[in-house]
Write a protein that holds these residues in place. Structure first.
Motif, PDB file in Angstrom:
ATOM      1  N   UNK A  99       1.324  -4.100   7.320  1.00 19.02           N
ATOM      2  CA  UNK A  99       2.726  -3.943   6.976  1.00 19.02           C
ATOM      3  C   UNK A  99       3.060  -2.474   6.761  1.00 19.02           C
ATOM      4  N   UNK A 100       4.311  -2.121   7.029  1.00 19.28           N
ATOM      5  CA  UNK A 100       4.793  -0.751   6.830  1.00 19.28           C
ATOM      6  C   UNK A 100       5.982  -0.775   5.874  1.00 19.28           C
ATOM      7  N   UNK A 101       5.985   0.150   4.925  1.00 18.90           N
ATOM      8  CA  UNK A 101       7.087   0.185   3.976  1.00 18.90           C
ATOM      9  C   UNK A 101       6.860   1.200   2.900  1.00 18.90           C
ATOM     10  N   UNK A 102       7.151   0.815   1.669  1.00 21.61           N
ATOM     11  CA  UNK A 102       6.943   1.666   0.503  1.00 21.61           C
ATOM     12  C   UNK A 102       5.593   1.360  -0.115  1.00 21.61           C
ATOM     13  N   UNK A 103       5.006   2.369  -0.747  1.00 22.40           N
ATOM     14  CA  UNK A 103       3.675   2.197  -1.350  1.00 22.40           C
ATOM     15  C   UNK A 103       3.777   1.241  -2.514  1.00 22.40           C
ATOM     16  N   UNK A 104       3.222   0.057  -2.353  1.00 21.03           N
ATOM     17  CA  UNK A 104       3.432  -1.009  -3.317  1.00 21.03           C
ATOM     18  C   UNK A 104       2.413  -2.111  -3.077  1.00 21.03           C
ATOM     19  N   UNK A 105       2.235  -2.940  -4.110  1.00 20.60           N
ATOM     20  CA  UNK A 105       1.421  -4.141  -3.950  1.00 20.60           C
ATOM     21  C   UNK A 105       2.286  -5.371  -3.687  1.00 20.60           C
TER      22      UNK A 105
END
Length: 123
Positions: A99-105
């Motif tokens: 997945x690509x996006x914001x650094x998050x869990x």
């Protein structure tokens, strides 16, 4: 828009290793944090690992049960992110998603998803 294609899944015995790859299309790959999630049959999709975008240092973070066994890395020249999985256990069996996006869990913080690749670990 980013399109993601995973590969590298398969069947492996417990204790073995696999390396998952995820190749992204689009020029903005370096602007996204990249994550790996997995979904076992009958379970929710869960966080596995994430790595920050390059300008933020490419810092990784792992879910506790894979810490020390899995390694996430990215190669911006190839628009790719990898998940090296060692010492695999039967409970690692799942479909693995890039997945690509914001650094998050959190799943909701990722904007683009691949189609998934099956990992099966036999005991």
């Amino acid at each position: 828009q980013v399109q993601l294609v995973e590969s590298g899944g398969g069947l492996v015995q417990a204790g073995g290793s696999l390396r998952l790859s995820c190749v992204a299309s689009g020029r903005t790959f370096t602007e996204y944090a990249m994550g790996w999630f997995r979904q076992a049959p009958g379970k929710e999709r869960e966080f596995v690992a994430t790595i920050t975008r390059t300008r933020s240092g490419g810092t990784p973070f792992y879910e506790g049960s894979v810490q020390g066994r899995f390694t996430i890395s990215r190669d911006n020249a190839k628009n790719a992110v990898y998940l090296q999985m060692n010492s695999l256990k039967p409970e690692d069996t799942a479909v693995y998603y890039c997945a690509a996006g914001s650094w998050s869990t959190q799943r909701s913080d990722y904007d683009f998803w691949g189609q998934g690749t099956q990992v099966t670990v036999s005991s």
